[in-house]
Design a protein around this motif. Structure first.
Motif, PDB file in Angstrom:
ATOM      1  N   LEU A 157      39.398  32.068  50.004  1.00 29.92           N
ATOM      2  CA  LEU A 157      38.310  31.391  50.705  1.00 29.92           C
ATOM      3  C   LEU A 157      38.519  29.877  50.703  1.00 29.92           C
ATOM      4  CD1 LEU A 157      35.272  33.439  49.396  1.00 29.92           C
ATOM      5  CD2 LEU A 157      36.218  33.485  51.694  1.00 29.92           C
ATOM      6  N   ALA A 158      38.984  29.354  49.587  1.00 32.79           N
ATOM      7  CA  ALA A 158      39.218  27.909  49.513  1.00 32.79           C
ATOM      8  C   ALA A 158      40.289  27.470  50.505  1.00 32.79           C
ATOM      9  CB  ALA A 158      39.607  27.513  48.092  1.00 32.79           C
ATOM     10  N   LYS A 159      41.321  28.284  50.659  1.00 39.07           N
ATOM     11  CA  LYS A 159      42.437  27.948  51.551  1.00 39.07           C
ATOM     12  C   LYS A 159      42.267  28.546  52.943  1.00 39.07           C
ATOM     13  CE  LYS A 159      46.556  28.201  49.789  1.00 39.07           C
ATOM     14  NZ  LYS A 159      47.776  28.728  49.150  1.00 39.07           N
ATOM     15  N   MET A 160      41.203  29.350  53.141  1.00 40.07           N
ATOM     16  CA  MET A 160      41.008  30.086  54.390  1.00 40.07           C
ATOM     17  C   MET A 160      42.273  30.862  54.724  1.00 40.07           C
ATOM     18  SD  MET A 160      37.959  29.930  55.180  1.00 40.07           S
ATOM     19  CE  MET A 160      38.146  30.848  56.703  1.00 40.07           C
ATOM     20  N   SER A 161      42.742  31.568  53.713  1.00 38.49           N
ATOM     21  CA  SER A 161      43.987  32.319  53.829  1.00 38.49           C
ATOM     22  C   SER A 161      43.682  33.810  53.831  1.00 38.49           C
ATOM     23  CB  SER A 161      44.915  31.969  52.663  1.00 38.49           C
ATOM     24  OG  SER A 161      46.016  32.850  52.595  1.00 38.49           O
ATOM     25  N   PHE A 162      44.476  34.563  54.574  1.00 39.62           N
ATOM     26  CA  PHE A 162      44.351  36.011  54.615  1.00 39.62           C
ATOM     27  C   PHE A 162      45.593  36.681  54.004  1.00 39.62           C
ATOM     28  CE2 PHE A 162      41.475  34.528  57.867  1.00 39.62           C
ATOM     29  CZ  PHE A 162      40.363  35.341  57.698  1.00 39.62           C
ATOM     30  N   GLU A 163      46.350  35.910  53.231  1.00 43.60           N
ATOM     31  CA  GLU A 163      47.546  36.450  52.604  1.00 43.60           C
ATOM     32  C   GLU A 163      47.180  37.160  51.306  1.00 43.60           C
ATOM     33  OE1 GLU A 163      50.616  33.601  52.126  1.00 43.60           O
ATOM     34  OE2 GLU A 163      50.489  32.829  54.174  1.00 43.60           O
TER      35      GLU A 163
ATOM     36  N   ASP B 231      42.144  32.941  40.782  1.00 43.85           N
ATOM     37  CA  ASP B 231      42.846  31.789  40.212  1.00 43.85           C
ATOM     38  C   ASP B 231      42.780  30.622  41.197  1.00 43.85           C
ATOM     39  OD1 ASP B 231      44.433  30.032  38.873  1.00 43.85           O
ATOM     40  OD2 ASP B 231      46.321  31.070  39.278  1.00 43.85           O
ATOM     41  N   ILE B 232      42.109  29.554  40.823  1.00 41.59           N
ATOM     42  CA  ILE B 232      41.962  28.396  41.715  1.00 41.59           C
ATOM     43  C   ILE B 232      42.720  27.185  41.178  1.00 41.59           C
ATOM     44  CG2 ILE B 232      39.762  29.166  42.650  1.00 41.59           C
ATOM     45  CD1 ILE B 232      38.358  27.261  40.744  1.00 41.59           C
ATOM     46  N   SER B 233      43.649  27.415  40.255  1.00 32.56           N
ATOM     47  CA  SER B 233      44.432  26.307  39.722  1.00 32.56           C
ATOM     48  C   SER B 233      45.351  25.750  40.806  1.00 32.56           C
ATOM     49  CB  SER B 233      45.261  26.779  38.523  1.00 32.56           C
ATOM     50  OG  SER B 233      46.149  27.824  38.920  1.00 32.56           O
ATOM     51  N   GLY B 234      45.513  24.428  40.804  1.00 33.08           N
ATOM     52  CA  GLY B 234      46.409  23.779  41.752  1.00 33.08           C
ATOM     53  C   GLY B 234      45.811  23.489  43.111  1.00 33.08           C
ATOM     54  N   LEU B 235      44.533  23.805  43.325  1.00 29.94           N
ATOM     55  CA  LEU B 235      43.904  23.532  44.620  1.00 29.94           C
ATOM     56  C   LEU B 235      43.561  22.058  44.750  1.00 29.94           C
ATOM     57  CD1 LEU B 235      41.455  26.563  45.008  1.00 29.94           C
ATOM     58  CD2 LEU B 235      43.705  26.272  46.034  1.00 29.94           C
ATOM     59  N   GLY B 236      43.610  21.558  45.986  1.00 29.87           N
ATOM     60  CA  GLY B 236      43.274  20.176  46.246  1.00 29.87           C
ATOM     61  C   GLY B 236      41.773  19.965  46.363  1.00 29.87           C
ATOM     62  N   PRO B 237      41.331  18.701  46.456  1.00 33.93           N
ATOM     63  CA  PRO B 237      39.889  18.408  46.526  1.00 33.93           C
ATOM     64  C   PRO B 237      39.220  18.997  47.756  1.00 33.93           C
ATOM     65  CG  PRO B 237      41.218  16.432  46.942  1.00 33.93           C
ATOM     66  CD  PRO B 237      42.143  17.472  46.438  1.00 33.93           C
ATOM     67  N   PHE B 238      39.898  18.983  48.905  1.00 32.54           N
ATOM     68  CA  PHE B 238      39.300  19.546  50.116  1.00 32.54           C
ATOM     69  C   PHE B 238      39.131  21.058  49.995  1.00 32.54           C
ATOM     70  CE2 PHE B 238      41.317  15.599  51.660  1.00 32.54           C
ATOM     71  CZ  PHE B 238      40.213  14.997  52.252  1.00 32.54           C
ATOM     72  N   GLU B 239      40.100  21.708  49.383  1.00 32.58           N
ATOM     73  CA  GLU B 239      40.010  23.155  49.202  1.00 32.58           C
ATOM     74  C   GLU B 239      38.901  23.516  48.211  1.00 32.58           C
ATOM     75  OE1 GLU B 239      44.714  24.294  49.979  1.00 32.58           O
ATOM     76  OE2 GLU B 239      44.048  23.665  48.003  1.00 32.58           O
ATOM     77  N   LEU B 240      38.746  22.707  47.185  1.00 32.56           N
ATOM     78  CA  LEU B 240      37.677  22.949  46.220  1.00 32.56           C
ATOM     79  C   LEU B 240      36.308  22.717  46.850  1.00 32.56           C
ATOM     80  CD1 LEU B 240      39.224  21.327  43.010  1.00 32.56           C
ATOM     81  CD2 LEU B 240      38.967  23.755  43.513  1.00 32.56           C
ATOM     82  N   ASP B 241      36.213  21.729  47.734  1.00 31.22           N
ATOM     83  CA  ASP B 241      34.948  21.504  48.449  1.00 31.22           C
ATOM     84  C   ASP B 241      34.622  22.682  49.353  1.00 31.22           C
ATOM     85  OD1 ASP B 241      34.598  19.078  47.230  1.00 31.22           O
ATOM     86  OD2 ASP B 241      35.413  17.893  48.889  1.00 31.22           O
TER      87      ASP B 241
END
Length: 222
Positions: free
Chosen positions: A127-133, A140-150
């Motif tokens: 959901l943070a990355k809007m990914s369907f992979e 696991d949300i480690s390594g996400l950037g600020p925009f992805e966390l928002d």
């Protein structure tokens, strides 16, 4: 030829209606406008009733939603059983370890829906990355950037305001035990043991010196 037809039509209109050509077409335009207005009113009312009946039929076909059931703390593997494949079970989904009942949005998260692959999982990273992979279907949300966390925070607020929280996902991260303090103690004991010979050596040396000193004094006296 066309001019002759036009003149003939104009004479026929004036002969049968008694109206000039401009007046005839003005009246004709007004009649067409009235027809479209009236047909639009009655037609839209009929369409509205038909649409309303269609919605009522769909509501009657859909079974009533069951009240959310608290599942407590469950593992990620246990959460997979609530992916919508079993119609007797609620449709669950987790964000940041918090499980929500999304049964009311089965058209989106249920089988065949656009977000069906998120159901029965903690899809925080996806959901943070809007990914369907498949690799991103994890909590696991480690390594996400600020925009992805928002973006993930926005999803969480949406779920908190719209759906009922029914449980949590049991953390599977192994707990690291503090290192045993035996090591330093052993090293300390080894240091003490290593230091003992030195002390004994020093004491022995002192004893030898004390033994040698009187003999030296006697020698001087002689």
């Amino acid at each position: 030829m066309a001019l002759q037809l036009w003149e003939t039509l104009k004479e026929a209109i004036m002969a049968y209606t008694g109206l000039s050509l401009s007046t005839f077409f003005t009246v004709l335009a007004l009649l067409l406008a009235v027809y479209y207005v009236v047909s639009g009113l009655f037609g839209s009312s009929s369409d509205h009733r038909h649409h309303h009946r269609h919605i009522e039929e769909e509501e009657e076909e859909m079974p009533p939603l069951r009240p959310p059931v608290q599942v407590g703390e469950i593992t990620a593997e246990e959460l997979r059983a609530y992916d919508g494949s079993d119609p007797e079970k609620p449709l669950l989904m987790a964000i940041k370890g918090q499980i929500y009942d999304v049964s009311q949005s089965r058209m989106f998260y249920g089988p065949g829906g656009p977000y069906a692959l998120f159901a029965g999982k903690d899809a925080s990273r996806a959901l943070a990355k809007m990914s369907f992979e498949e690799k991103d279907l994890t909590g696991d949300i480690s390594g996400l950037g600020p925009f992805e966390l928002d973006a993930l925070q926005d999803w969480e607020y949406k779920f908190m305001s719209k759906y009922v929280k029914v449980g949590t996902v049991k953390s599977e991260v192994p707990v690291t035990e503090p290192e045993s303090t035996g090591g330093p103690s052993e090293s300390t004991s080894r240091d003490v043991d290593a230091a003992k010979p030195t002390e004994d050596g020093q004491s022995e040396t002192a004893a030898v010196k004390s033994d040698e000193t009187p003999s030296n004094v006697d020698a001087d006296k002689e």
